[in-house]
Design a protein around this motif. Structure first.
Motif, PDB file in Angstrom:
ATOM      1  N   ASP A 131     -13.700   4.693 -10.989  1.00  0.00           N
ATOM      2  CA  ASP A 131     -12.662   3.677 -11.110  1.00  0.00           C
ATOM      3  C   ASP A 131     -11.504   4.139 -11.982  1.00  0.00           C
ATOM      4  O   ASP A 131     -10.645   3.342 -12.322  1.00  0.00           O
ATOM      5  CB  ASP A 131     -13.261   2.388 -11.683  1.00  0.00           C
ATOM      6  N   MET A 132     -11.486   5.429 -12.359  1.00  0.00           N
ATOM      7  CA  MET A 132     -10.368   5.986 -13.133  1.00  0.00           C
ATOM      8  C   MET A 132      -9.403   6.676 -12.168  1.00  0.00           C
ATOM      9  O   MET A 132      -9.795   7.589 -11.453  1.00  0.00           O
ATOM     10  CB  MET A 132     -10.854   7.001 -14.162  1.00  0.00           C
ATOM     11  N   LEU A 133      -8.158   6.217 -12.163  1.00  0.00           N
ATOM     12  CA  LEU A 133      -7.134   6.841 -11.324  1.00  0.00           C
ATOM     13  C   LEU A 133      -6.561   8.020 -12.091  1.00  0.00           C
ATOM     14  O   LEU A 133      -5.927   7.851 -13.118  1.00  0.00           O
ATOM     15  CB  LEU A 133      -6.041   5.825 -10.976  1.00  0.00           C
ATOM     16  N   ASP A 134      -6.821   9.226 -11.588  1.00  0.00           N
ATOM     17  CA  ASP A 134      -6.405  10.456 -12.249  1.00  0.00           C
ATOM     18  C   ASP A 134      -5.330  11.150 -11.426  1.00  0.00           C
ATOM     19  O   ASP A 134      -4.978  10.718 -10.325  1.00  0.00           O
ATOM     20  CB  ASP A 134      -7.606  11.401 -12.422  1.00  0.00           C
ATOM     21  N   LYS A 135      -4.864  12.273 -11.956  1.00  0.00           N
ATOM     22  CA  LYS A 135      -3.892  13.107 -11.257  1.00  0.00           C
ATOM     23  C   LYS A 135      -4.484  13.551  -9.922  1.00  0.00           C
ATOM     24  O   LYS A 135      -5.681  13.843  -9.840  1.00  0.00           O
ATOM     25  CB  LYS A 135      -3.568  14.309 -12.144  1.00  0.00           C
ATOM     26  N   PHE A 136      -3.659  13.586  -8.887  1.00  0.00           N
ATOM     27  CA  PHE A 136      -4.023  13.990  -7.527  1.00  0.00           C
ATOM     28  C   PHE A 136      -4.926  12.986  -6.827  1.00  0.00           C
ATOM     29  O   PHE A 136      -5.472  13.280  -5.775  1.00  0.00           O
ATOM     30  CB  PHE A 136      -4.665  15.390  -7.483  1.00  0.00           C
ATOM     31  N   GLU A 137      -5.110  11.798  -7.393  1.00  0.00           N
ATOM     32  CA  GLU A 137      -5.884  10.749  -6.739  1.00  0.00           C
ATOM     33  C   GLU A 137      -4.948   9.635  -6.284  1.00  0.00           C
ATOM     34  O   GLU A 137      -3.902   9.413  -6.869  1.00  0.00           O
ATOM     35  CB  GLU A 137      -6.925  10.140  -7.686  1.00  0.00           C
ATOM     36  N   MET A 138      -5.362   8.958  -5.223  1.00  0.00           N
ATOM     37  CA  MET A 138      -4.664   7.770  -4.744  1.00  0.00           C
ATOM     38  C   MET A 138      -5.717   6.711  -4.444  1.00  0.00           C
ATOM     39  O   MET A 138      -6.846   7.038  -4.073  1.00  0.00           O
ATOM     40  CB  MET A 138      -3.863   8.065  -3.471  1.00  0.00           C
ATOM     41  N   VAL A 139      -5.327   5.468  -4.615  1.00  0.00           N
ATOM     42  CA  VAL A 139      -6.225   4.377  -4.262  1.00  0.00           C
ATOM     43  C   VAL A 139      -5.458   3.402  -3.378  1.00  0.00           C
ATOM     44  O   VAL A 139      -4.317   3.058  -3.672  1.00  0.00           O
ATOM     45  CB  VAL A 139      -6.811   3.680  -5.518  1.00  0.00           C
ATOM     46  N   ARG A 140      -6.081   3.021  -2.254  1.00  0.00           N
ATOM     47  CA  ARG A 140      -5.473   2.004  -1.402  1.00  0.00           C
ATOM     48  C   ARG A 140      -6.035   0.655  -1.818  1.00  0.00           C
ATOM     49  O   ARG A 140      -7.246   0.437  -1.796  1.00  0.00           O
ATOM     50  CB  ARG A 140      -5.766   2.258   0.078  1.00  0.00           C
ATOM     51  N   ILE A 141      -5.151  -0.225  -2.204  1.00  0.00           N
ATOM     52  CA  ILE A 141      -5.523  -1.570  -2.634  1.00  0.00           C
ATOM     53  C   ILE A 141      -5.234  -2.519  -1.475  1.00  0.00           C
ATOM     54  O   ILE A 141      -4.130  -2.507  -0.913  1.00  0.00           O
ATOM     55  CB  ILE A 141      -4.721  -1.999  -3.879  1.00  0.00           C
ATOM     56  N   THR A 142      -6.199  -3.347  -1.130  1.00  0.00           N
ATOM     57  CA  THR A 142      -6.002  -4.375  -0.112  1.00  0.00           C
ATOM     58  C   THR A 142      -6.345  -5.725  -0.728  1.00  0.00           C
ATOM     59  O   THR A 142      -7.496  -5.965  -1.102  1.00  0.00           O
ATOM     60  CB  THR A 142      -6.878  -4.113   1.136  1.00  0.00           C
ATOM     61  N   ILE A 143      -5.323  -6.551  -0.845  1.00  0.00           N
ATOM     62  CA  ILE A 143      -5.491  -7.906  -1.371  1.00  0.00           C
ATOM     63  C   ILE A 143      -5.520  -8.826  -0.160  1.00  0.00           C
ATOM     64  O   ILE A 143      -4.582  -8.844   0.636  1.00  0.00           O
ATOM     65  CB  ILE A 143      -4.332  -8.287  -2.308  1.00  0.00           C
ATOM     66  N   MET A 144      -6.609  -9.572  -0.010  1.00  0.00           N
ATOM     67  CA  MET A 144      -6.733 -10.369   1.207  1.00  0.00           C
ATOM     68  C   MET A 144      -7.320 -11.737   0.934  1.00  0.00           C
ATOM     69  O   MET A 144      -7.967 -11.964  -0.079  1.00  0.00           O
ATOM     70  CB  MET A 144      -7.574  -9.623   2.234  1.00  0.00           C
ATOM     71  N   THR A 145      -7.063 -12.618   1.882  1.00  0.00           N
ATOM     72  CA  THR A 145      -7.695 -13.924   1.883  1.00  0.00           C
ATOM     73  C   THR A 145      -9.046 -13.747   2.556  1.00  0.00           C
ATOM     74  O   THR A 145      -9.132 -13.217   3.659  1.00  0.00           O
ATOM     75  CB  THR A 145      -6.839 -14.940   2.663  1.00  0.00           C
ATOM     76  N   ASN A 146     -10.073 -14.174   1.855  1.00  0.00           N
ATOM     77  CA  ASN A 146     -11.425 -14.023   2.374  1.00  0.00           C
ATOM     78  C   ASN A 146     -12.105 -15.380   2.308  1.00  0.00           C
ATOM     79  O   ASN A 146     -12.068 -16.047   1.275  1.00  0.00           O
ATOM     80  CB  ASN A 146     -12.183 -12.994   1.529  1.00  0.00           C
ATOM     81  N   ALA A 147     -12.729 -15.794   3.394  1.00  0.00           N
ATOM     82  CA  ALA A 147     -13.362 -17.115   3.448  1.00  0.00           C
ATOM     83  C   ALA A 147     -14.482 -17.245   2.423  1.00  0.00           C
ATOM     84  O   ALA A 147     -14.730 -18.329   1.903  1.00  0.00           O
ATOM     85  CB  ALA A 147     -13.901 -17.376   4.845  1.00  0.00           C
TER      86      ALA A 147
END
Length: 193
Positions: A131-147
């Protein structure tokens, strides 16, 4: 008979020398105290400036497009984007990052536990827990409505302006301002600007 005359010229010179030495010693002690206080103040000011710069700059930046997905013909159901470290940024603990989605009418805050995340290192999918965002890393975040989730996106209709604010625990927040597309088709993805 010679009369003894008292001559104090040499004694006056000795007194003057003692007074001069006392002034020099006092001045040296005083200057040492003033210089020490000055060095301390300079060090504190330097630490304050470095802390201020660290708090004022963002360690995160958006990498690539912001994609939204329509849940029906009138509302968005998901917002997705990639995050990476800004140039010279320090690693970010994503578990401490919050995401605030707001419109002119409503505001909703999500924690990292409430969003979906996919991790990439050097362009490849990362496996394992990190869960640590370091150099050369990318994270795709998806914020969604979930039932099943207690968090839902605020209503975002066609042509509505919305903001996603990414707030790390240290550093400035990263605002992502976008406008919803003029038309929605359920289940379709759209790049927004």
């Amino acid at each position: 008979m010679s009369k003894f005359v008292r001559n104090e010229d040499a004694f006056t010179g000795l007194e003057a020398a003692i007074v001069l030495i006392a002034f020099v010693v006092v001045a040296a002690v005083f200057s040492y105290v003033v210089l020490g206080a000055g060095f301390f103040t300079t060090g504190e000011a330097q630490r304050t400036v470095h802390t201020g710069v660290g708090q004022a700059t963002s360690n995160l930046e958006v990498s690539g497009p912001v994609i939204v997905k329509a849940s029906d013909t009138t509302n968005l159901g998901a917002i997705s984007f990639f995050l990476q470290l800004a140039a010279g940024g320090t690693p970010v603990d994503m578990k401490k990052v919050t995401f605030t989605v707001s419109t002119t009418e409503k505001l909703e805050t999500f924690t990292y536990a409430n969003v979906a995340s996919d991790w990439y290192v050097d362009g490849k999918t990362q496996t394992g827990d990190n869960d640590m965002l370091d150099k050369f890393e990318m994270v795709r975040i998806t914020i969604m409505t979930n039932a099943t989730a207690s968090k839902t996106l605020p209503p975002i209709n066609t042509n509505d302006r919305f903001t996603v604010e990414v707030k790390p625990d240290i550093g400035a927040a990263l605002p992502i301002n976008r406008m919803a597309p003029p038309d929605f088709q359920p289940g379709h993805n759209y790049e927004v600007y």
